[in-house]
Design a protein around this motif. Structure first.
Motif, PDB file in Angstrom:
ATOM      1  N   GLY A   1      10.473  -7.460  -8.648  1.00 18.41           N
ATOM      2  CA  GLY A   1       9.587  -6.599  -7.871  1.00 18.41           C
ATOM      3  C   GLY A   1      10.345  -5.756  -6.878  1.00 18.41           C
ATOM      4  N   GLY A   2       9.567  -5.041  -6.059  1.00 15.98           N
ATOM      5  CA  GLY A   2      10.214  -4.205  -5.064  1.00 15.98           C
ATOM      6  C   GLY A   2       9.217  -3.526  -4.156  1.00 15.98           C
ATOM      7  N   THR A   3       9.767  -2.899  -3.124  1.00 15.85           N
ATOM      8  CA  THR A   3       8.973  -2.091  -2.206  1.00 15.85           C
ATOM      9  C   THR A   3       9.665  -0.751  -1.988  1.00 15.85           C
ATOM     10  OG1 THR A   3      10.090  -3.031  -0.265  1.00 15.85           O
ATOM     11  CG2 THR A   3       8.045  -4.087  -0.956  1.00 15.85           C
TER      12      THR A   3
ATOM     13  N   PRO B   1      14.911   3.350   1.965  1.00 11.19           N
ATOM     14  CA  PRO B   1      13.490   3.027   1.803  1.00 11.19           C
ATOM     15  C   PRO B   1      13.228   2.013   0.692  1.00 11.19           C
ATOM     16  CG  PRO B   1      13.962   5.092   0.708  1.00 11.19           C
ATOM     17  CD  PRO B   1      15.266   4.637   1.322  1.00 11.19           C
ATOM     18  N   VAL B   2      14.269   1.574  -0.017  1.00 12.91           N
ATOM     19  CA  VAL B   2      14.071   0.797  -1.244  1.00 12.91           C
ATOM     20  C   VAL B   2      14.540  -0.640  -1.095  1.00 12.91           C
ATOM     21  CG1 VAL B   2      14.824   0.581  -3.648  1.00 12.91           C
ATOM     22  CG2 VAL B   2      14.241   2.829  -2.732  1.00 12.91           C
ATOM     23  N   ASP B   3      13.760  -1.562  -1.634  1.00 10.11           N
ATOM     24  CA  ASP B   3      14.193  -2.948  -1.785  1.00 10.11           C
ATOM     25  C   ASP B   3      13.715  -3.417  -3.154  1.00 10.11           C
ATOM     26  OD1 ASP B   3      14.876  -5.611  -1.619  1.00 10.11           O
ATOM     27  OD2 ASP B   3      13.407  -6.110  -0.080  1.00 10.11           O
ATOM     28  N   VAL B   4      14.655  -3.799  -4.024  1.00 13.38           N
ATOM     29  CA  VAL B   4      14.284  -4.323  -5.345  1.00 13.38           C
ATOM     30  C   VAL B   4      15.065  -5.606  -5.596  1.00 13.38           C
ATOM     31  CG1 VAL B   4      13.664  -2.103  -6.395  1.00 13.38           C
ATOM     32  CG2 VAL B   4      16.050  -2.888  -6.451  1.00 13.38           C
ATOM     33  N   SER B   5      14.447  -6.541  -6.306  1.00 12.64           N
ATOM     34  CA  SER B   5      15.162  -7.781  -6.606  1.00 12.64           C
ATOM     35  C   SER B   5      14.517  -8.489  -7.780  1.00 12.64           C
ATOM     36  CB  SER B   5      15.187  -8.703  -5.391  1.00 12.64           C
ATOM     37  OG  SER B   5      13.882  -9.025  -4.984  1.00 12.64           O
TER      38      SER B   5
ATOM     39  N   LEU C   1       4.819   1.161  -0.760  1.00 11.62           N
ATOM     40  CA  LEU C   1       4.271   0.748  -2.052  1.00 11.62           C
ATOM     41  C   LEU C   1       4.981  -0.515  -2.512  1.00 11.62           C
ATOM     42  CD1 LEU C   1       3.981   4.249  -3.766  1.00 11.62           C
ATOM     43  CD2 LEU C   1       2.203   2.896  -2.603  1.00 11.62           C
ATOM     44  N   ASN C   2       4.192  -1.422  -3.087  1.00 13.19           N
ATOM     45  CA  ASN C   2       4.729  -2.723  -3.516  1.00 13.19           C
ATOM     46  C   ASN C   2       4.356  -2.980  -4.974  1.00 13.19           C
ATOM     47  OD1 ASN C   2       4.373  -2.696  -0.658  1.00 13.19           O
ATOM     48  ND2 ASN C   2       4.492  -4.927  -0.579  1.00 13.19           N
ATOM     49  N   ALA C   3       5.240  -3.671  -5.700  1.00 15.70           N
ATOM     50  CA  ALA C   3       4.909  -4.084  -7.071  1.00 15.70           C
ATOM     51  C   ALA C   3       5.702  -5.332  -7.415  1.00 15.70           C
ATOM     52  CB  ALA C   3       5.236  -2.957  -8.050  1.00 15.70           C
ATOM     53  N   GLU C   4       5.107  -6.197  -8.256  1.00 13.60           N
ATOM     54  CA  GLU C   4       5.852  -7.379  -8.707  1.00 13.60           C
ATOM     55  C   GLU C   4       5.275  -7.882 -10.021  1.00 13.60           C
ATOM     56  OE1 GLU C   4       5.498 -10.114  -5.472  1.00 13.60           O
ATOM     57  OE2 GLU C   4       3.463 -10.711  -5.971  1.00 13.60           O
ATOM     58  N   TYR C   5       6.123  -8.583 -10.782  1.00 15.33           N
ATOM     59  CA  TYR C   5       5.753  -9.159 -12.058  1.00 15.33           C
ATOM     60  C   TYR C   5       6.313 -10.574 -12.101  1.00 15.33           C
ATOM     61  CZ  TYR C   5       5.282  -9.805 -17.096  1.00 15.33           C
ATOM     62  OH  TYR C   5       4.942 -10.279 -18.334  1.00 15.33           O
ATOM     63  N   VAL C   6       5.489 -11.530 -12.553  1.00 15.85           N
ATOM     64  CA  VAL C   6       5.903 -12.929 -12.578  1.00 15.85           C
ATOM     65  C   VAL C   6       5.661 -13.513 -13.969  1.00 15.85           C
ATOM     66  CG1 VAL C   6       5.431 -15.240 -11.659  1.00 15.85           C
ATOM     67  CG2 VAL C   6       5.340 -13.251 -10.141  1.00 15.85           C
TER      68      VAL C   6
ATOM     69  N   GLY D   1       7.169 -12.056  -0.463  1.00 17.32           N
ATOM     70  CA  GLY D   1       7.713 -10.953   0.310  1.00 17.32           C
ATOM     71  C   GLY D   1       7.233  -9.586  -0.168  1.00 17.32           C
ATOM     72  N   TYR D   2       6.944  -9.456  -1.467  1.00 24.47           N
ATOM     73  CA  TYR D   2       6.494  -8.168  -2.002  1.00 24.47           C
ATOM     74  C   TYR D   2       4.978  -8.056  -2.062  1.00 24.47           C
ATOM     75  CZ  TYR D   2      11.367  -7.375  -3.407  1.00 24.47           C
ATOM     76  OH  TYR D   2      12.725  -7.196  -3.404  1.00 24.47           O
ATOM     77  N   ASP D   3       4.263  -9.148  -1.737  1.00 25.45           N
ATOM     78  CA  ASP D   3       2.804  -9.084  -1.689  1.00 25.45           C
ATOM     79  C   ASP D   3       2.377  -8.485  -0.346  1.00 25.45           C
ATOM     80  OD1 ASP D   3       0.075  -9.461  -1.792  1.00 25.45           O
ATOM     81  OD2 ASP D   3       0.150 -11.651  -1.673  1.00 25.45           O
ATOM     82  N   PRO D   4       1.603  -7.400  -0.350  1.00 24.14           N
ATOM     83  CA  PRO D   4       1.166  -6.833   0.937  1.00 24.14           C
ATOM     84  C   PRO D   4       0.410  -7.851   1.796  1.00 24.14           C
ATOM     85  CG  PRO D   4       0.617  -5.341  -0.853  1.00 24.14           C
ATOM     86  CD  PRO D   4       1.098  -6.616  -1.487  1.00 24.14           C
TER      87      PRO D   4
END
Lengths: 395, 395, 395
Positions: C268-270, C244-248, C278-283, C142-145
């Motif tokens: 991650g979040g958008t 404008p924010v979604d984080v989880s 803008l999107n970012a995530e860490y796994v 979901g957070y990957d463009p």
């Protein structure tokens, strides 16, 4: 045939529109059932098991069907229905030849294993070509208050395995003497359904009497081998349904050259008393026998199943109960008996939550268990318990 | 959903032939054909056989398709169509790589083997991506009065096997010198359809001229092996249809490194004379040859097929007839010839009953048979008969 | 949960009607996506490759879903969704038991592998039973463009393989030390989806907070074997979406006795800034470890992935870009990094053409490649390129 088939279809797939002879309403419809079941099983002296399984109340499926009015009282219909396992999204393989080595599609593939036929219908009845239920099965399933779904399934259906102590032809010896679901060498492909079938069902104008006769082909190459007719057979059901009563009897036989032909007859009925319905059925299975295989076959083996039970409608709820058993005529005569009670609460006509509890007793060496529980190594299980909780939604 | 499905009713796919750009009507539709056939076959000096088979008149299928108007004369379409065997509810595997070891799904699994594509369409024509018929096949099937279904199927299509006396690479030697349906090492995956294809079809504004060009990929790993391009090829058809006349020619070639490339060209047409239509086609197949495999390949082998026939509309009835043959350029030149006649009675636009009778002659060692009949051990069959009775319903 | 799931569903299956908790609109719907991709890949020192593949923008599928209003704020829903490969008409097998030896259907068979569940829904949330996405996966995708489709797919998803130098139990040693898509012994069955799952999703009334907890069963026989609980696990995601924010963040663990349990957490979040997002995530992935397998297991191995990227809406166009990487904590610490940029042009809400370009760098012995290109024998690839062109149509 109308009433019985409607009753069967309505129990098995509530929400689906059916008319006489199982002919779908004019038009083209998609339909289905998704039924997810949290199933618990335990065996005395053995293990317990919890699974998310399927179809504890209704068989999960996705189907497409339609009918066309041809004028002059004639209509044409088709029915394509695939088994679906909601717990993992897989399907169910079909049998292309009504034989133990089923042929056609690996396990888990989607196929239209539940129904695949085209028919012509009139006042005179219905002619169906394709894959369909067997008449003997519709009796077993239709008179079972649990419609052969979930922990409460009548042993008259599942206990049909007939075991042999020694290998015969390509069929291995059974490793268990318990009533169970496996026929030596694998399940009898025509227990519930037959491929390559030609069936005739009577119309609705026989004053309550109904009938269904079916012939099916195994379609092996005609190469002179003893097994060239394996998987071919016939099956028929006749009955009477009027007012509160529905009674019928059925007989079927499928050819298996090396194992011996498999024959089943069953009889049963339902009786409505207001909100209460009483159900009963008796099933007789026979495998093989020298008279059927030209003097060279194995000795015949028999098994017998029975069920008494019923259901009671209480507002949006339905109570179901049954007591069933199956005995194999082999050695010490292993026998299993089961008592089951269940409750269904209808959230709507299409959606229900339900629970079923069943207790099974084994005698004379039988080792049947419920809901996937296992008997401990070296132990005979004297009893097993099964408990289902589920959510059923049809469309 | 149900309304949409009901709204779609009568447009169903009739026959295998394609017309125009094959662009479905705007909307989302489910469609299909169920065709059950009681098929009898016999071979002189061999066995006879009775089966409930499928698709004696139309290919049985279930499909989903739709189109979207994008404005400015542009539209997008999709088509997903699975083969279905009504006699047992199974499906048909597809080929993922256009090669003999097909890959992807076991036999009997439902797949969208018949069609699976997405397209962009305009006045300029149509661009299709996915799995589709080959142009050479649509010619063979479209000009056959029996549309390559049932006992009457033109030998120009089924007789394409080209046999070899010795093993070549991974392909075993043929055990038969008869025209038949098997290519050495298995069927040519692109005889009827190609996966991984990119196709362009002309629009309707060329004054009766039409064209279709297709390129497809085998998609083996590019690892330097000789077979890395196996299953790749191209195929094209060009024609003219106006008034009572439709004529066209097609050519296709698929790469197979060890066996030799497989090439087919065909030509044919139809001519309408009131209720009568006359059909004719000629097919030339060639497998392998040193010029195609860098000087190391096997010698090329050829085969030739032909068909003349037609059909006559008589009220709700349709009479179909054809005479076809196939000859292999090998040894004594085995050849099979077939005469077929059939009658279709339409109960409605969507539903029909039909019968077809075909007689096949073998010469010069050919051993082809009809409807699954077998040639006796050690015997050559000089003739075979096939007889179909069936019920077809489309939706 | 509403916004995130809607965003995910809308990206993945534009044109499909969805409401809160992924509950389909009341009614019965057929839906799907066909996305065909012409994909080019090359590897430095190796080969290039051209294929007609699938789903470079959206995952191709065909589905059936519906919902029923039960009154009192309660509803029931079902969802059946099969993966479809438009290039050849095949489907995708499912996993019946969440384990490496997947069980159920051969590769290429159509199954409802993408989703197969029934649910009850209310203001209190939603209870789902069946096969579903895992919460950890919906975060990654979901957070990957590029929503893990095509050449631009974030390495945080595909790079999760954790390699071992020696064989352990039934799992062979890895032959590569590169981040890739394979887990030793095969893919982790619950990376994207889990069968036999019971899930709870919060409702829409938590002031922007949302949550999803899932438990799933491997359903091996309870026979006392060390692996009897293999494939069982749990997975949960919690987040906040407002303005404008979604984080989880999410965490999941699946039991594998011999290899060691597999655990993943991601965050991650958008963030929306007008037409820019803008999107970012860490796994973080971890396989095995002695503390998890009773002191007898292998040493634990870790891997880490990350992604930063975004998208920009420009009229009917969408620009997507990302930079991602994955590093394995083994030996020299092989690491791959990828930069991707893509453009989607919407011909309509349902139909789009698109292109994506990605460049991948390998370091410390990593040998990842893009779009099926191969590394030359004996060579390490320092870089690889992938280029997609495609046509997506949904219905």
């Amino acid at each position: 045939m109308k009433k019985t088939l409607i009753a069967f279809a309505a129990t098995a797939a509530a929400g689906a529109a059916c008319a006489g002879n199982g002919v779908p309403a004019v038009g083209l419809n998609m339909f289905g059932v998704l039924d997810a079941t949290l199933a618990y099983g335990s065996a005395s002296g053995g293990s317990h098991r919890v699974q998310l399984t399927n179809s504890g109340f209704n068989s999960s499926r996705l189907g497409f069907r339609g009918s066309e009015d041809l004028g002059g009282g004639l209509s044409a219909s088709f029915w394509l229905e695939m088994g679906v396992n909601p717990d993992d999204g897989t399907g169910v393989a079909s049998s292309t030849n009504n034989q133990q080595a089923a042929g056609g599609a690996s396990a888990g593939s989607l196929t239209f294993n539940r129904a695949s036929w085209v028919s012509l219908n009139g006042d005179w009845g219905s002619l169906r070509l394709g894959r369909d239920y067997t008449p003997t099965f519709t009796l077993m399933a239709g008179y079972d208050p649990f419609t052969v779904n979930g922990a409460g399934t009548t042993l008259a259906f599942t206990g049909f395995s007939i075991r042999r102590a020694t290998a015969q032809g390509p069929y291995p010896a059974s490793t268990s003497t318990s009533p169970g679901v496996a026929f030596p060498g694998g399940p009898v492909a025509t227990r519930a359904r037959a491929s390559n079938s030609i069936g005739y069902m009577t119309g609705d104008n026989l004053g309550g009497f109904y009938g269904w006769a079916q012939y099916y082909l195994g379609e092996n190459a005609q190469d002179g081998a003893a097994t060239e007719d394996d998987g071919s057979g016939y099956n028929a059901r006749f009955g009477y349904a009027a007012g509160p009563v529905d009674v019928s009897a059925a007989y079927g036989k499928t050819k298996y050259a090396l194992l011996g032909d498999f024959r089943t007859w069953d009889v049963g009925g339902t009786w409505k008393l207001g909100n209460l319905q009483l159900n009963a059925e008796y099933v007789s299975d026979r495998a093989g026998g020298t008279t059927l295989t030209g003097g060279i076959g194995p000795a015949p083996l028999d098994g017998k199943g029975w069920m008494v039970g019923g259901s009671y409608v209480a507002g949006p709820g339905l109570v179901r109960f049954s007591y069933s058993g199956y005995k194999v005529d082999l050695g010490s005569g292993p026998v299993s008996r089961k008592a089951a009670i269940g409750y269904v609460y209808y959230l709507s006509k299409r959606t229900a939550v339900y629970t079923t509890y069943a207790h099974l007793w084994n005698r004379n060496g039988a080792t049947s268990t419920l809901n996937g529980s296992l008997v401990g190594a070296g132990l005979a299980s004297s009893a097993s318990n099964g408990l289902d909780f589920g959510l059923k939604h049809s469309f």
